[in-house]
Design a protein around this motif. Sequence first.
Motif, PDB file in Angstrom:
ATOM      1  N   LYS A 162      24.941  61.375  65.463  1.00 24.72           N
ATOM      2  CA  LYS A 162      24.607  61.459  67.055  1.00 24.72           C
ATOM      3  C   LYS A 162      24.646  62.841  67.237  1.00 24.72           C
ATOM      4  CE  LYS A 162      24.844  56.764  69.118  1.00 24.72           C
ATOM      5  NZ  LYS A 162      25.412  56.035  70.175  1.00 24.72           N
ATOM      6  N   THR A 178      14.740  57.679  65.055  1.00 22.01           N
ATOM      7  CA  THR A 178      14.703  56.244  65.758  1.00 22.01           C
ATOM      8  C   THR A 178      15.201  55.203  64.829  1.00 22.01           C
ATOM      9  OG1 THR A 178      13.245  57.254  67.415  1.00 22.01           O
ATOM     10  CG2 THR A 178      13.343  54.778  67.255  1.00 22.01           C
ATOM     11  N   GLU A 181      18.825  54.986  64.151  1.00 19.78           N
ATOM     12  CA  GLU A 181      19.579  54.389  65.280  1.00 19.78           C
ATOM     13  C   GLU A 181      19.182  52.949  65.281  1.00 19.78           C
ATOM     14  OE1 GLU A 181      19.628  57.433  69.048  1.00 19.78           O
ATOM     15  OE2 GLU A 181      17.809  56.728  68.658  1.00 19.78           O
ATOM     16  N   ASN A 182      18.236  52.464  65.145  1.00 22.61           N
ATOM     17  CA  ASN A 182      17.922  51.120  65.040  1.00 22.61           C
ATOM     18  C   ASN A 182      18.628  50.490  63.865  1.00 22.61           C
ATOM     19  OD1 ASN A 182      16.173  51.226  67.373  1.00 22.61           O
ATOM     20  ND2 ASN A 182      14.303  51.552  66.095  1.00 22.61           N
ATOM     21  N   LYS A 185      22.264  50.294  64.912  1.00 20.56           N
ATOM     22  CA  LYS A 185      22.470  49.157  65.789  1.00 20.56           C
ATOM     23  C   LYS A 185      22.435  47.743  65.320  1.00 20.56           C
ATOM     24  CE  LYS A 185      20.272  51.461  69.733  1.00 20.56           C
ATOM     25  NZ  LYS A 185      19.054  51.679  70.370  1.00 20.56           N
ATOM     26  N   SER A 186      21.622  47.735  64.087  1.00 23.15           N
ATOM     27  CA  SER A 186      21.670  46.470  63.288  1.00 23.15           C
ATOM     28  C   SER A 186      22.879  46.019  62.402  1.00 23.15           C
ATOM     29  CB  SER A 186      20.277  46.246  62.536  1.00 23.15           C
ATOM     30  OG  SER A 186      20.472  46.870  61.639  1.00 23.15           O
TER      31      SER A 186
END
Length: 187
Positions: A162, A178, A181-182, A185-186
């Motif tokens: 980040k 993106t 980041e996804n 998150k998973s």
Amino acid sequence: MIEVGNVLVHEDLLNNDFVCNISKCKGICCIEGDSGAPLKESEKAILEEIYPKVKPYMTEKGIQAIEEQGKYVLDNDGDLTTTCVDGNKECAYVNWENGITKCAIEKAYEAGEIHWKKPISCHLYPIRTTNYPEFDVLHYDRWHICKDACTFGKELQVPVYKFLKDPLIRTYGEEWYTELENTVKSI
């Protein structure tokens, strides 16, 4: 490792915090080390082109090092790097402001003189990239001089990936970031 497109990202970039704390370290990464900043082959032509506009932001000893050694060199391992003053310490492109190192290339960029911020290896640090024909591998380069950046990052709760969002986007694009980041998150 996690796979994002054709890039393998080491989990250390997700699980460790990092935010440069220039007021503490004074930019020591620009003046310490075994050689200059790693360069991509494509960055040689950029350095050749921008040098006249960067030169006014450089120190005299930096200019002298460039004039004697060239705008880039091969280090002792045969890797392409920025030129250093006195052989292998201070980057020739270093500039000093109030006791803190600044990049002369970045200063020229900020002044609108050039359209290239700095070598991508500098912009991405502490991420180091290993390039293979089919994919890249991103890993976290731990260096004791960045202890304050680790502490500051932990305090602010900012993971390495980040903190380095802008240079990662510069290198791989917004769509890739993106997806990173996804993927995070998973997990």
